[in-house]
Design an enzyme around this catalytic site. Structure first.
Site, PDB file in Angstrom:
ATOM      1  N   GLY A 175      -2.671  81.873  59.699  1.00  0.00           N
ATOM      2  CA  GLY A 175      -2.766  82.049  58.238  1.00  0.00           C
ATOM      3  C   GLY A 175      -2.066  83.288  57.721  1.00  0.00           C
ATOM      4  O   GLY A 175      -1.879  83.445  56.522  1.00  0.00           O
ATOM      5  N   GLY A 250       5.865  87.869  69.737  1.00  0.00           N
ATOM      6  CA  GLY A 250       7.106  87.240  70.165  1.00  0.00           C
ATOM      7  C   GLY A 250       8.316  88.085  69.802  1.00  0.00           C
ATOM      8  O   GLY A 250       8.373  88.675  68.724  1.00  0.00           O
ATOM      9  N   GLY A 317       1.314  97.984  40.832  1.00  0.00           N
ATOM     10  CA  GLY A 317       1.850  96.617  40.935  1.00  0.00           C
ATOM     11  C   GLY A 317       0.687  95.630  41.014  1.00  0.00           C
ATOM     12  O   GLY A 317      -0.476  95.996  40.809  1.00  0.00           O
ATOM     13  N   ILE A 319      -0.830  93.970  43.526  1.00  0.00           N
ATOM     14  CA  ILE A 319      -1.909  94.140  44.518  1.00  0.00           C
ATOM     15  C   ILE A 319      -2.799  95.327  44.153  1.00  0.00           C
ATOM     16  O   ILE A 319      -4.033  95.242  44.189  1.00  0.00           O
ATOM     17  CB  ILE A 319      -1.323  94.288  45.939  1.00  0.00           C
ATOM     18  CG1 ILE A 319      -0.610  92.987  46.338  1.00  0.00           C
ATOM     19  CG2 ILE A 319      -2.402  94.638  46.954  1.00  0.00           C
ATOM     20  CD1 ILE A 319       0.133  93.043  47.671  1.00  0.00           C
ATOM     21  N   GLU A 338       0.928 105.222  38.744  1.00  0.00           N
ATOM     22  CA  GLU A 338       2.159 104.449  38.950  1.00  0.00           C
ATOM     23  C   GLU A 338       3.362 105.323  38.618  1.00  0.00           C
ATOM     24  O   GLU A 338       3.413 105.955  37.566  1.00  0.00           O
ATOM     25  CB  GLU A 338       2.121 103.194  38.056  1.00  0.00           C
ATOM     26  CG  GLU A 338       3.428 102.461  37.891  1.00  0.00           C
ATOM     27  CD  GLU A 338       4.067 101.984  39.196  1.00  0.00           C
ATOM     28  OE1 GLU A 338       3.378 101.319  39.978  1.00  0.00           O
ATOM     29  OE2 GLU A 338       5.253 102.310  39.424  1.00  0.00           O
ATOM     30  N   HIS A 578      -8.031  69.073  23.656  1.00  0.00           N
ATOM     31  CA  HIS A 578      -8.612  70.103  22.786  1.00  0.00           C
ATOM     32  C   HIS A 578     -10.103  70.198  23.037  1.00  0.00           C
ATOM     33  O   HIS A 578     -10.754  69.169  23.191  1.00  0.00           O
ATOM     34  CB  HIS A 578      -8.358  69.722  21.316  1.00  0.00           C
ATOM     35  CG  HIS A 578      -9.011  70.662  20.347  1.00  0.00           C
ATOM     36  ND1 HIS A 578      -8.514  71.924  20.094  1.00  0.00           N
ATOM     37  CD2 HIS A 578     -10.139  70.516  19.598  1.00  0.00           C
ATOM     38  CE1 HIS A 578      -9.301  72.521  19.208  1.00  0.00           C
ATOM     39  NE2 HIS A 578     -10.301  71.682  18.892  1.00  0.00           N
TER      40      HIS A 578
END
Ligand code: FAD
Length: 604
Positions: A175, A250, A317, A319, A338, A578
């Protein structure tokens, strides 16, 4: 409407079957070429009658050795349109599709012009190729490195197409970032935060649930259960499909070989083709104390060890803001710093404004244009030195979340052993079919570029798997939607207004304020709006942005509208239920068309 076949050793004639009431129907598109490898039921031709468009599926898997029709030809029942060399066992009626199967099934490529345009992008021929070294006796037809949303989608699709697939993953669960430490756990927590906020907002309507009580252990368990259920589901699906999951790290050890290290042991596996889906990792910044558990990345923040009294979030941002929303609702005093002069720089500034106002109203301190220069670790807390904007020079926190971006893992797979080109940032270069500079090695997901989003990765995974299996596919999606699952949510797709201005694109807007939406008022959340961006000349939708609750769900309609080439009238004249928030899409288009009755707009 399966094509039927006459058997000639292991070659079969492809014969047009019963096409209903029609003697002859025109071929409007030929979807394959002589020499192509096809799977049973792959569409070969599209036929059109005055009643319907029908795809003619292949009666068997194999290689098309002859194709005798072209676009514009007319065909009728019994006509031979080509010959297929059947792969595997020769002939046999058992290979033909069941009667009626796949007739009129939707086409996989949205628009032929688009596919052709994108197929040419890299200058590579997109027609199916046989796998390089296919004659060699490799362990697997396909090896997929990394089991995130990009990798598992590729592995499962390739397996469904008949390939022998290995899926290599260094973690115990499948995952990737998304399911384990990204999209899913963050959304589970954001849902909880959303319910808390909605419940407390009801006090304005005379409903009071009393003081909030949080059992952090139970909440963590709930979040973990959601993750476990999904990751276990993936493991089950891999097993059912016969995908061999190999746990370990790997690294390429050759052009057709990978070495996998696990628990001190090495295993070498060989492959005909490979899909690299090794994802990305968090970026660190200098000036922070090392090995201090109070300094967290998003993975640490999602562990929910405690609810800090004072939390500094470095990075405004998506996250960072999502985690700010979670911790603020759970009771932390949150400060967001930020460096850029605004939050979520990828979205239009007007879209982010209602979010920023709402966050401030809920008590989150936001300093834009501000840099965290240094964080000093004290025994009791962390002292941050800030620079720029209207931030204080120094402030103290109990925990710091560093959320300043992610970098691709292209530098961690020993790409040079396979000769794969990786740029200096760590991105693997690919063409429109997700092939690297070696045609038998593909790359997908975060490792190939922005936007680093799960749905982009899984889309690319399917493209790569299908190309690897010999299908004519290309990554030809026009747009990829982005969503910040903050409170309120911000979602956008296609071009932004700021991009239009920068690129000189002539555009017109349709903007509907949610203050005029009965549904938004009923929810007590009228701060949002829906904005549509149309190309001035063609009137086609080229971009859209929504801010408000559920914006992330609402944006899909607009992604579809762009993919389908919709014009403003298509959206304005589609009857929306609606009262819903989705009506705001129709109404924004009506504003553009000048047909809106739910607002009074003075004539210009
Ligand atoms: P990854 O998910 O990173 O998977 C790569 C896999 O490869 C990992 O399992 C890794 O262990 C494995 N791997 C790497 N190298 C090796 C190796 N050498 N050997 C073996 N295995 C290896 N995106 C959204 O679209 N929506 C969201 O709401 C969203 N929320 C997010 C929230 C957070 C907190 C974070 C951090 C990210 C979020 N994202 C979201 C981004 C999303 O998680 C990524 O875009 C997505 O996971 C990328 O998928 P991928 O398959 O390319 O890579």
């Amino acid at each position: 409407m399966p094509a039927s076949e006459n058997v000639m050793s292991n070659r079969k004639e492809i014969v047009v079957p019963d096409i209903g009431d029609f003697d002859k129907v025109p071929v409007i598109e030929v979807l394959v070429a002589q020499g192509d490898k096809v799977e049973k039921e792959d569409s070969l031709l599209t036929l059109e009658s005055d009643k319907a468009t029908m795809d003619l599926p292949s009666p068997a898997s194999g290689q098309l050795v002859e194709l005798t029709v072209s676009e514009g030809d007319e065909v009728g029942q019994g006509d031979v349109i080509g010959i297929i060399e059947v792969s595997g066992q020769a002939g046999g009626n058992g290979d033909s599709a069941p009667a009626g199967a796949a007739a009129e099934k939707p086409r996989e490529s949205a628009s032929p012009e688009k596919s052709q345009a994108d197929e040419g992008r890299s200058g590579q021929d997109t027609s199916p190729v046989s796998a390089p070294d296919a004659d060699h006796d490799h362990d697997f037809d396909l090896l997929v490195l990394g089991a995130g949303p990009a990798g598992y989608s590729a592995a499962f699709r390739a397996s469904d197409l008949g390939m022998k697939v290995a899926l290599v993953e260094r973690h115990e669960t499948l995952g990737g970032v998304c399911l384990n430490v990204g999209c899913i756990p963050s959304k589970a927590l954001l849902h909880v935060a959303g319910v808390i906020n909605s419940a407390s907002a009801l006090s304005d309507a005379g409903i009071d649930f009393g003081a909030l009580e949080i059992d952090i252990d139970k909440l963590r368990k709930h979040k973990n259960q959601v993750v476990d259920r999904l990751t276990a589901g993936l493991a089950g699906m891999a097993k059912k499909r016969g995908v061999e999951v190999i746990h370990g790290r790997g690294q390429f050890s050759g052009r057709n070989e990978m070495t996998i290290e696990h628990a001190g042991k090495s295993r070498h596996v060989s492959f005909n083709q490979c899909i690299v889906a090794a994802g990305s990792r968090t970026v660190n910044i200098p000036g922070l104390p090392e090995n201090d558990s109070r300094i967290m990345d998003s993975t640490g923040a999602l562990e929910l060890e405690d609810i800090p009294e004072r939390l500094l979030v470095i990075g405004g941002g998506i996250i960072g803001l999502e985690m700010a929303c979670v911790y603020s609702t759970l009771g932390s005093e949150v400060t967001v710093v930020e460096m850029m002069d605004r939050l979520i720089p990828g979205a239009d500034a007007d879209l982010v404004r209602p979010l920023q106002q709402h966050l401030k109203k809920s008590g989150i301190r936001i300093y834009t244009g501000t840099k965290v220069v240094e964080v000093e670790a004290g025994r009791d807390d962390l002292a941050a030195q800030l620079e720029g904007g209207d931030a204080p020079e120094r402030a103290r926190f109990d925990r710091v979340l560093v959320s300043v971006g992610r970098r691709p893992n292209g530098d961690r797979i020993n790409a040079q052993a396979a000769g794969i080109e990786v740029d200096d940032k760590g991105f693997v270069k690919v063409d429109g079919q997700m092939r690297t500079n070696h045609a038998h090695i593909f790359a997908i997901g975060d490792i190939v570029g922005q936007p680093m989003l799960a749905h982009k990765g899984s889309y690319e995974g399917k493209v790569a798997a299908e190309v690897a299996a010999g299908h004519r596919r290309a990554a030809d999606a026009r747009v990829i939607p982005s969503v910040a699952y903050t409170d309120p949510e911000v979602a956008w797709v296609g071009v932004t207004e700021e991009q239009c201005r920068a690129d000189g694109i002539e555009y017109e807007l349709g903007k509907f304020p949610w203050a005029a939406s009965g549904r938004a008022l009923g929810l007590g959340r009228s701060e949002g709006f829906t904005k549509l961006i149309f190309d001035r000349k063609s009137d086609r939708l080229i971009g859209a942005g929504i801010v408000g609750v559920n914006a992330g769900d609402l944006i899909s309609e607009l992604a579809l509208a762009i993919e389908m080439g919709s014009v403003a009238a298509d959206l304005a004249l589609t009857i929306h239920p609606h009262p819903t928030l989705s009506e705001s899409v129709m109404m924004a288009a009506e504003v553009h068309e000048g047909t809106i009755t739910d607002l009074y707009l003075p004539k210009s």
